[in-house]
Design a protein around this motif. Structure first.
Motif, mmCIF file in Angstrom:
data_model
loop_
_atom_site.group_PDB
_atom_site.id
_atom_site.type_symbol
_atom_site.label_atom_id
_atom_site.label_comp_id
_atom_site.label_asym_id
_atom_site.label_seq_id
_atom_site.Cartn_x
_atom_site.Cartn_y
_atom_site.Cartn_z
ATOM 1 N N ASP A 159 46.763 32.404 17.777
ATOM 2 C CA ASP A 159 47.881 32.723 18.663
ATOM 3 C C ASP A 159 49.198 32.236 18.079
ATOM 4 O O ASP A 159 50.238 32.902 18.240
ATOM 5 C CB ASP A 159 47.649 32.178 20.074
ATOM 6 N N ASP A 160 49.187 31.092 17.379
ATOM 7 C CA ASP A 160 50.412 30.626 16.729
ATOM 8 C C ASP A 160 50.851 31.602 15.639
ATOM 9 O O ASP A 160 52.040 31.904 15.499
ATOM 10 C CB ASP A 160 50.191 29.238 16.110
ATOM 11 N N ALA A 161 49.897 32.092 14.860
ATOM 12 C CA ALA A 161 50.227 33.033 13.793
ATOM 13 C C ALA A 161 50.785 34.331 14.370
ATOM 14 O O ALA A 161 51.774 34.887 13.859
ATOM 15 C CB ALA A 161 48.997 33.319 12.940
ATOM 16 N N GLN A 162 50.177 34.828 15.435
ATOM 17 C CA GLN A 162 50.673 36.051 16.059
ATOM 18 C C GLN A 162 52.078 35.844 16.625
ATOM 19 O O GLN A 162 52.950 36.731 16.509
ATOM 20 C CB GLN A 162 49.716 36.505 17.163
ATOM 21 N N ALA A 163 52.331 34.671 17.211
ATOM 22 C CA ALA A 163 53.658 34.389 17.765
ATOM 23 C C ALA A 163 54.713 34.335 16.667
ATOM 24 O O ALA A 163 55.841 34.820 16.848
ATOM 25 C CB ALA A 163 53.629 33.076 18.544
ATOM 26 N N ILE A 164 54.365 33.751 15.531
ATOM 27 C CA ILE A 164 55.306 33.685 14.409
ATOM 28 C C ILE A 164 55.628 35.081 13.904
ATOM 29 O O ILE A 164 56.792 35.430 13.662
ATOM 30 C CB ILE A 164 54.730 32.784 13.304
ATOM 31 N N CYS A 165 54.614 35.907 13.744
ATOM 32 C CA CYS A 165 54.849 37.281 13.291
ATOM 33 C C CYS A 165 55.739 38.035 14.273
ATOM 34 O O CYS A 165 56.659 38.762 13.866
ATOM 35 C CB CYS A 165 53.527 38.016 13.113
ATOM 36 N N GLN A 174 51.785 40.574 9.123
ATOM 37 C CA GLN A 174 50.604 40.540 9.982
ATOM 38 C C GLN A 174 49.801 39.269 9.715
ATOM 39 O O GLN A 174 50.139 38.464 8.839
ATOM 40 C CB GLN A 174 49.734 41.776 9.737
ATOM 41 N N VAL A 175 48.728 39.126 10.472
ATOM 42 C CA VAL A 175 47.873 37.942 10.376
ATOM 43 C C VAL A 175 46.626 38.264 9.564
ATOM 44 O O VAL A 175 46.026 39.335 9.716
ATOM 45 C CB VAL A 175 47.480 37.442 11.778
ATOM 46 N N GLN A 176 46.267 37.341 8.713
ATOM 47 C CA GLN A 176 44.994 37.391 7.984
ATOM 48 C C GLN A 176 43.979 36.604 8.808
ATOM 49 O O GLN A 176 44.075 35.386 8.921
ATOM 50 C CB GLN A 176 45.180 36.770 6.596
ATOM 51 N N PHE A 177 43.030 37.309 9.388
ATOM 52 C CA PHE A 177 42.075 36.717 10.331
ATOM 53 C C PHE A 177 40.816 36.334 9.554
ATOM 54 O O PHE A 177 39.976 37.181 9.256
ATOM 55 C CB PHE A 177 41.747 37.725 11.431
ATOM 56 N N ASP A 178 40.693 35.070 9.235
ATOM 57 C CA ASP A 178 39.496 34.555 8.568
ATOM 58 C C ASP A 178 38.556 34.038 9.654
ATOM 59 O O ASP A 178 38.840 33.034 10.320
ATOM 60 C CB ASP A 178 39.871 33.451 7.583
ATOM 61 N N LEU A 179 37.430 34.723 9.826
ATOM 62 C CA LEU A 179 36.499 34.378 10.905
ATOM 63 C C LEU A 179 35.900 32.992 10.722
ATOM 64 O O LEU A 179 35.585 32.304 11.694
ATOM 65 C CB LEU A 179 35.404 35.437 10.993
ATOM 66 N N PRO A 200 50.948 45.435 19.718
ATOM 67 C CA PRO A 200 51.971 46.366 19.243
ATOM 68 C C PRO A 200 52.806 45.794 18.106
ATOM 69 O O PRO A 200 53.330 46.538 17.281
ATOM 70 C CB PRO A 200 52.821 46.621 20.492
ATOM 71 N N GLN A 201 52.962 44.466 18.066
ATOM 72 C CA GLN A 201 53.610 43.802 16.946
ATOM 73 C C GLN A 201 52.584 42.898 16.273
ATOM 74 O O GLN A 201 51.642 42.430 16.891
ATOM 75 C CB GLN A 201 54.797 42.964 17.405
ATOM 76 N N ALA A 202 52.783 42.651 15.003
ATOM 77 C CA ALA A 202 51.879 41.793 14.214
ATOM 78 C C ALA A 202 50.503 42.431 14.117
ATOM 79 O O ALA A 202 50.318 43.437 13.455
ATOM 80 C CB ALA A 202 51.819 40.384 14.786
ATOM 81 N N GLY A 203 49.498 41.883 14.795
ATOM 82 C CA GLY A 203 48.150 42.399 14.666
ATOM 83 C C GLY A 203 47.443 41.798 13.465
ATOM 84 O O GLY A 203 47.878 40.799 12.885
ATOM 85 N N ILE A 204 46.320 42.401 13.087
ATOM 86 C CA ILE A 204 45.461 41.873 12.023
ATOM 87 C C ILE A 204 45.591 42.760 10.796
ATOM 88 O O ILE A 204 45.286 43.951 10.833
ATOM 89 C CB ILE A 204 43.995 41.804 12.504
ATOM 90 N N GLY A 205 46.026 42.170 9.694
ATOM 91 C CA GLY A 205 46.229 42.912 8.466
ATOM 92 C C GLY A 205 45.116 42.776 7.456
ATOM 93 O O GLY A 205 44.986 43.606 6.551
#
Length: 262
Positions: A159-165, A174-179, A200-205
């Motif tokens: 959530d912090d990464a999404q907020a920054i984006c 976008q965010v790199q989502f490492d599971l 709609p903004q950021a998301g998973i890249g």
């Protein structure tokens, strides 16, 4: 069906680095990623990709002094000029290797340091990187990393990464989502994938995987990867899934988990 990219920094360590490209291709991988390309000429890496029918999915921008323990410079006050030079270098390699995703590591913060100051520098640097990358059709991704593997890493939560984006507001950030990292820090992986894939903004890249807790193959540990792979497909993710794990033994011998997905 997910498209899997072999991480050549962690996998195939039984081979010299340049020999990892044909090894991955022989095992059925169509894409590769690695941490850093900068020890090799871009033309040499380009030839390895071409000769083995491989696509470069991702690599990282220069992280500062990796050997001395630095893990990125994007959030470090006083390093802004160095950061700009690092982005220029990284983007030169993206143009040679063809990847459209570039990971920018945040860096470390000590408990006594001013987090608000680091965050302001981080946002400014990410805006700069995204602007430079946009002209070349490249997306910048940022990755929350657990503090067990990298104590003191600045960015730890999805959530912090999404907020920054969202605050930067660049369409190519976008965010790199490492599971693996997310499971260690916060869990609830399926819910977070559903929440963040459709923002709609950021998301998973970009997505990465590894078994938890040992960071071995994804068929060992506490994560139900077959379920998550099906979910990723259902959510319409079109990017690569990077296999950023440390094989328990010879890499090829541990790829039984991959065969149903090739």
């Amino acid at each position: 069906m997910p498209r899997f990219a072999a991480n050549l920094t962690m996998m195939y360590n039984e081979h010299a680095f340049l020999e990892r490209f044909p090894a991955a291709a022989r095992d059925g991988f169509k894409g590769v990623e690695f941490l850093f390309p900068y020890e090799h000429a871009a033309a040499e890496l380009q030839a390895r990709l071409r000769d083995n029918g491989l696509t470069q999915a991702l690599f990282n921008a220069p992280p500062g002094d990796w050997a001395a323990g630095e893990r990125g410079i994007a959030s470090l006050p006083g390093r802004e000029d160095e950061f700009k030079r690092s982005i220029a270098t990284a983007l030169e390699y993206t143009q040679a290797l063809g990847n459209k995703k570039l990971h920018v590591m945040a860096g470390l913060i000590q408990p006594q340091q001013d987090r608000a100051r680091h965050r302001a520098v981080y946002l400014e640097n990410l805006a700069y990187a995204a602007a430079q990358a946009a002209a070349l059709g490249v997306t910048i991704v940022i990755e929350p990393i657990n503090t067990r593997d990298i104590p003191g890493f600045f960015l730890n939560r999805q959530d912090d990464a999404q907020a920054i984006c969202a605050e930067v507001g660049a369409s190519n950030l976008q965010v790199q989502f490492d599971l693996y990292h997310c499971q260690i820090v916060e869990g609830d992986l399926a819910v977070k994938l559903k929440r963040d894939m459709v923002r709609p903004q950021a998301g998973i890249g970009h997505i990465q995987i590894a078994g938890v807790p040992e960071r071995h193959e994804p068929d060992i540990g506490e994560i139900n990867y077959p379920y998550l792979f099906e979910l990723i497909d259902t959510l319409g993710y079109q990017g690569w899934v990077g296999c950023e794990y440390r094989p328990r033994a010879a890499t090829s011998d541990g790829l039984g988990w991959l065969k149903p997905w090739l």
